[in-house]
Design a protein around this motif. Structure first.
Motif, PDB file in Angstrom:
ATOM      1  N   LEU A 124       0.832  -1.210   0.000  1.00 15.74           N
ATOM      2  CA  LEU A 124       0.000   0.000   0.000  1.00 15.74           C
ATOM      3  C   LEU A 124       0.861   1.252   0.000  1.00 15.74           C
ATOM      4  N   PHE A 125       1.969   1.221   0.750  1.00 10.20           N
ATOM      5  CA  PHE A 125       2.823   2.389   0.857  1.00 10.20           C
ATOM      6  C   PHE A 125       3.939   2.430  -0.184  1.00 10.20           C
ATOM      7  N   SER A 126       4.280   1.306  -0.799  1.00  6.40           N
ATOM      8  CA  SER A 126       5.387   1.300  -1.761  1.00  6.40           C
ATOM      9  C   SER A 126       4.997   1.917  -3.094  1.00  6.40           C
ATOM     10  N   SER A 127       3.792   1.690  -3.534  1.00 11.41           N
ATOM     11  CA  SER A 127       3.325   2.319  -4.772  1.00 11.41           C
ATOM     12  C   SER A 127       1.855   2.690  -4.585  1.00 11.41           C
ATOM     13  N   PRO A 128       1.636   3.742  -3.785  1.00 14.00           N
ATOM     14  CA  PRO A 128       0.252   4.110  -3.461  1.00 14.00           C
ATOM     15  C   PRO A 128      -0.510   4.604  -4.690  1.00 14.00           C
ATOM     16  N   PRO A 129      -1.792   4.314  -4.698  1.00 13.46           N
ATOM     17  CA  PRO A 129      -2.628   4.856  -5.765  1.00 13.46           C
ATOM     18  C   PRO A 129      -2.774   6.359  -5.592  1.00 13.46           C
ATOM     19  N   PRO A 130      -3.283   7.053  -6.577  1.00 14.09           N
ATOM     20  CA  PRO A 130      -3.460   8.499  -6.454  1.00 14.09           C
ATOM     21  C   PRO A 130      -4.375   8.825  -5.264  1.00 14.09           C
ATOM     22  N   PRO A 131      -4.151   9.976  -4.630  1.00 14.81           N
ATOM     23  CA  PRO A 131      -4.951  10.355  -3.455  1.00 14.81           C
ATOM     24  C   PRO A 131      -6.460  10.301  -3.702  1.00 14.81           C
ATOM     25  N   GLU A 132      -6.881  10.646  -4.911  1.00 13.31           N
ATOM     26  CA  GLU A 132      -8.324  10.645  -5.179  1.00 13.31           C
ATOM     27  C   GLU A 132      -8.934   9.245  -5.149  1.00 13.31           C
ATOM     28  N   ALA A 133      -8.107   8.192  -5.160  1.00  9.32           N
ATOM     29  CA  ALA A 133      -8.620   6.824  -5.068  1.00  9.32           C
ATOM     30  C   ALA A 133      -9.100   6.514  -3.644  1.00  9.32           C
ATOM     31  N   GLN A 134      -8.530   7.185  -2.652  1.00  9.61           N
ATOM     32  CA  GLN A 134      -8.912   7.010  -1.249  1.00  9.61           C
ATOM     33  C   GLN A 134      -8.920   5.540  -0.828  1.00  9.61           C
ATOM     34  N   VAL A 135      -7.819   4.846  -1.050  1.00  7.32           N
ATOM     35  CA  VAL A 135      -7.706   3.425  -0.747  1.00  7.32           C
ATOM     36  C   VAL A 135      -7.588   3.192   0.754  1.00  7.32           C
ATOM     37  N   GLU A 136      -8.325   2.204   1.249  1.00  9.36           N
ATOM     38  CA  GLU A 136      -8.252   1.758   2.630  1.00  9.36           C
ATOM     39  C   GLU A 136      -8.173   0.243   2.644  1.00  9.36           C
ATOM     40  N   VAL A 137      -7.430  -0.298   3.618  1.00 14.12           N
ATOM     41  CA  VAL A 137      -7.424  -1.742   3.833  1.00 14.12           C
ATOM     42  C   VAL A 137      -7.998  -1.980   5.221  1.00 14.12           C
ATOM     43  N   GLU A 138      -8.670  -3.091   5.366  1.00 16.95           N
ATOM     44  CA  GLU A 138      -9.296  -3.437   6.638  1.00 16.95           C
ATOM     45  C   GLU A 138      -9.050  -4.914   6.893  1.00 16.95           C
ATOM     46  N   PHE A 139      -8.630  -5.232   8.106  1.00 15.42           N
ATOM     47  CA  PHE A 139      -8.338  -6.620   8.465  1.00 15.42           C
ATOM     48  C   PHE A 139      -8.404  -6.776   9.974  1.00 15.42           C
ATOM     49  N   SER A 140      -8.432  -8.013  10.431  1.00 16.33           N
ATOM     50  CA  SER A 140      -8.436  -8.305  11.866  1.00 16.33           C
ATOM     51  C   SER A 140      -7.071  -8.816  12.277  1.00 16.33           C
ATOM     52  N   TYR A 141      -6.633  -8.382  13.471  1.00 13.56           N
ATOM     53  CA  TYR A 141      -5.343  -8.814  14.004  1.00 13.56           C
ATOM     54  C   TYR A 141      -5.356  -8.661  15.516  1.00 13.56           C
ATOM     55  N   TYR A 142      -5.062  -9.707  16.224  1.00 13.17           N
ATOM     56  CA  TYR A 142      -4.848  -9.699  17.672  1.00 13.17           C
ATOM     57  C   TYR A 142      -5.997  -9.046  18.444  1.00 13.17           C
ATOM     58  N   GLY A 143      -7.210  -9.363  18.031  1.00 11.60           N
ATOM     59  CA  GLY A 143      -8.377  -8.842  18.736  1.00 11.60           C
ATOM     60  C   GLY A 143      -8.798  -7.443  18.332  1.00 11.60           C
ATOM     61  N   TYR A 144      -8.257  -6.931  17.230  1.00  9.22           N
ATOM     62  CA  TYR A 144      -8.603  -5.600  16.731  1.00  9.22           C
ATOM     63  C   TYR A 144      -9.073  -5.704  15.294  1.00  9.22           C
ATOM     64  N   ARG A 145     -10.010  -4.856  14.931  1.00  6.82           N
ATOM     65  CA  ARG A 145     -10.370  -4.639  13.537  1.00  6.82           C
ATOM     66  C   ARG A 145      -9.621  -3.374  13.155  1.00  6.82           C
ATOM     67  N   ILE A 146      -8.740  -3.480  12.186  1.00  2.00           N
ATOM     68  CA  ILE A 146      -7.841  -2.385  11.836  1.00  2.00           C
ATOM     69  C   ILE A 146      -8.186  -1.859  10.450  1.00  2.00           C
ATOM     70  N   GLU A 147      -8.327  -0.558  10.343  1.00  2.55           N
ATOM     71  CA  GLU A 147      -8.498   0.126   9.056  1.00  2.55           C
ATOM     72  C   GLU A 147      -7.294   1.037   8.869  1.00  2.55           C
ATOM     73  N   LEU A 148      -6.714   0.985   7.695  1.00  2.00           N
ATOM     74  CA  LEU A 148      -5.522   1.780   7.384  1.00  2.00           C
ATOM     75  C   LEU A 148      -5.693   2.361   5.997  1.00  2.00           C
ATOM     76  N   ASP A 149      -5.448   3.669   5.866  1.00  5.74           N
ATOM     77  CA  ASP A 149      -5.553   4.262   4.533  1.00  5.74           C
ATOM     78  C   ASP A 149      -4.162   4.594   3.991  1.00  5.74           C
ATOM     79  N   GLN A 150      -4.114   4.988   2.746  1.00  9.45           N
ATOM     80  CA  GLN A 150      -2.844   5.216   2.058  1.00  9.45           C
ATOM     81  C   GLN A 150      -2.082   6.417   2.594  1.00  9.45           C
ATOM     82  N   SER A 151      -2.722   7.239   3.433  1.00 13.57           N
ATOM     83  CA  SER A 151      -2.049   8.384   4.044  1.00 13.57           C
ATOM     84  C   SER A 151      -1.451   8.048   5.409  1.00 13.57           C
ATOM     85  N   GLY A 152      -1.720   6.841   5.912  1.00 13.16           N
ATOM     86  CA  GLY A 152      -1.194   6.425   7.204  1.00 13.16           C
ATOM     87  C   GLY A 152      -2.157   6.611   8.357  1.00 13.16           C
ATOM     88  N   ASN A 153      -3.406   6.967   8.086  1.00 15.29           N
ATOM     89  CA  ASN A 153      -4.415   7.081   9.141  1.00 15.29           C
ATOM     90  C   ASN A 153      -4.879   5.685   9.533  1.00 15.29           C
TER      91      ASN A 153
END
Length: 107
Positions: A64-93
């Motif tokens: 996601l961070f090595s070749s991010p899509p253009p900002p207007e794409a507003q890409v987010e990834v969502e997954f579960s890990y260690y008891g958390y539901r994690i959402e991460l966007d291409q800006s690092g939020n």
């Protein structure tokens, strides 16, 4: 909602669910480690106490961070890990929602 940083600040309690908002630096070399540090800080444990992140999502965050899509794409990834539901966007939020205790998530 309140925002915070990698040191465990900024969270909202919604009944049983706790949601934390953080920011990580979107750098390929530190992507996985930064995210693991967030979880370790919230769980008050060491990085070495956590299971490897790549077992859950391989190199998805690095990609996601090595070749991010253009900002207007507003890409987010969502997954579960260690008891958390994690959402991460291409800006690092990052949003981490506590789903269960770590011991419940590994059973």
């Amino acid at each position: 909602m309140p925002s915070g940083n990698e040191n465990g600040e900024g969270g909202v309690s919604d009944g049983q669910k706790r949601i934390y908002h953080r920011k990580v630096t979107p750098e390929v070399e530190e992507a996985n480690r930064s995210l693991l540090r967030l979880v370790a800080n919230l769980e008050n444990c060491e990085l070495t106490d956590l299971p490897p992140l790549y077992d859950q999502i391989d190199h998805l965050i690095e990609h996601l961070f090595s070749s991010p899509p253009p900002p207007e794409a507003q890409v987010e990834v969502e997954f579960s890990y260690y008891g958390y539901r994690i959402e991460l966007d291409q800006s690092g939020n990052v949003s981490l929602m506590k789903l269960a205790t770590a011991s419940e998530s590994t059973e």
